[in-house]
Design a protein around this motif. Structure first.
Motif, PDB file in Angstrom:
ATOM      1  N   THR A 183       0.898  -1.039   0.117  1.00  3.88           N
ATOM      2  CA  THR A 183       0.211  -0.089   0.032  1.00  3.88           C
ATOM      3  C   THR A 183       0.720   1.583   0.183  1.00  3.88           C
ATOM      4  OG1 THR A 183      -0.370  -0.554   2.534  1.00  3.88           O
ATOM      5  CG2 THR A 183      -1.571  -1.217   1.464  1.00  3.88           C
ATOM      6  N   LEU A 184       0.399   2.369  -0.503  1.00  2.00           N
ATOM      7  CA  LEU A 184       1.324   3.461  -0.434  1.00  2.00           C
ATOM      8  C   LEU A 184       1.536   4.149   1.070  1.00  2.00           C
ATOM      9  CD1 LEU A 184       2.216   6.563  -1.576  1.00  2.00           C
ATOM     10  CD2 LEU A 184      -0.389   6.996  -0.979  1.00  2.00           C
ATOM     11  N   GLU A 185       0.851   3.100   2.264  1.00  2.41           N
ATOM     12  CA  GLU A 185       1.513   3.902   4.023  1.00  2.41           C
ATOM     13  C   GLU A 185       2.669   2.676   3.405  1.00  2.41           C
ATOM     14  OE1 GLU A 185      -0.333   2.516   8.043  1.00  2.41           O
ATOM     15  OE2 GLU A 185      -1.587   3.802   6.631  1.00  2.41           O
ATOM     16  N   GLN A 186       2.266   1.944   3.126  1.00  7.90           N
ATOM     17  CA  GLN A 186       3.841   0.558   3.127  1.00  7.90           C
ATOM     18  C   GLN A 186       4.812   0.925   2.553  1.00  7.90           C
ATOM     19  OE1 GLN A 186       1.296  -2.424   1.851  1.00  7.90           O
ATOM     20  NE2 GLN A 186       1.014  -3.661   4.124  1.00  7.90           N
ATOM     21  N   ARG A 187       4.608   1.821   1.507  1.00 11.95           N
ATOM     22  CA  ARG A 187       6.023   1.985   0.929  1.00 11.95           C
ATOM     23  C   ARG A 187       6.778   3.101   1.750  1.00 11.95           C
ATOM     24  NH1 ARG A 187       4.538   2.195  -5.508  1.00 11.95           N
ATOM     25  NH2 ARG A 187       2.732   0.512  -5.474  1.00 11.95           N
ATOM     26  N   GLU A 188       5.926   4.680   2.223  1.00 12.98           N
ATOM     27  CA  GLU A 188       6.027   4.970   3.158  1.00 12.98           C
ATOM     28  C   GLU A 188       7.066   4.993   4.005  1.00 12.98           C
ATOM     29  OE1 GLU A 188       6.604   8.799   2.207  1.00 12.98           O
ATOM     30  OE2 GLU A 188       5.621   8.113   0.233  1.00 12.98           O
ATOM     31  N   GLN A 189       6.641   3.462   4.455  1.00 11.70           N
ATOM     32  CA  GLN A 189       6.944   2.592   5.546  1.00 11.70           C
ATOM     33  C   GLN A 189       8.315   2.538   5.692  1.00 11.70           C
ATOM     34  OE1 GLN A 189       5.052   0.286   7.868  1.00 11.70           O
ATOM     35  NE2 GLN A 189       6.365   0.258   9.837  1.00 11.70           N
ATOM     36  N   LEU A 190       8.268   1.415   3.675  1.00 10.80           N
ATOM     37  CA  LEU A 190       9.565   1.317   3.268  1.00 10.80           C
ATOM     38  C   LEU A 190      10.705   2.035   2.767  1.00 10.80           C
ATOM     39  CD1 LEU A 190      10.599  -1.190   2.575  1.00 10.80           C
ATOM     40  CD2 LEU A 190       9.965  -1.001   0.673  1.00 10.80           C
TER      41      LEU A 190
END
Length: 164
Positions: free
Chosen positions: A127-134
């Motif tokens: 997800t976009l949130e997971q990409r930001e976290q990564l």
């Protein structure tokens, strides 16, 4: 045969997965950059010059973590396409200063659009949130990397490469 002691290992090792993902991204990157006349190493060089401004060749080699002899060939490629400009340093005529040209900035913008599509493919399961976290985790992990130690450079004033 005695087994080796395990010291503070996390439950999962990330190296092999990071290597696999980076190989996939690199292969796709080479494919989408080729029509623009660029390779990943060209893209990285242009990005560093845009983000950090003018640089001496020596500092640029240290920042990129490559031998200065190899940098000359890389810069020759970029200069031939008018993407960068080299000039003598006014402070020290023995040094060359490298600048990104307007043509280089425009080509970099096109390349970044192509690379965004590659990243979308590679990280489609996140997800976009997971990409930001990564992204945040990778920045954190790379911020502790001592560039000077990796390349044997003595100049600690060379900024680490930061990705967007």
């Amino acid at each position: 045969m005695a087994s080796l002691p395990v010291v503070n290992q996390p439950p999962h090792q990330c190296g092999a997965l990071l290597d696999h993902l980076s190989r996939r991204v690199r292969t796709r990157s080479e494919t989408v950059l080729a029509p623009l006349g660029l390779r990943p190493r060209h893209l990285l060089t242009l990005t560093v010059l845009r983000d950090h401004g003018s640089s001496t060749q020596q500092a640029l080699a240290a920042t990129l973590g490559i031998d200065s002899t190899n940098l000359v060939g890389l810069l020759n490629d970029l200069e031939a396409d008018n993407l960068i400009e080299r000039r003598r340093s006014p402070e020290d005529r023995r040094r060359h200063v490298v600048d990104l040209t307007d043509v280089g900035a425009k080509k970099l913008a096109k390349a970044e659009l192509a690379m965004a599509a590659v990243e979308d493919e590679a990280l489609a399961a996140l997800t976009l949130e997971q990409r930001e976290q990564l992204y945040s985790l990778l920045q954190q992990a790379t911020a502790t990397t001592d560039i000077a130690a990796c390349v044997g450079a003595e100049d600690e004033s060379v900024p680490p490469v930061m990705y967007r």
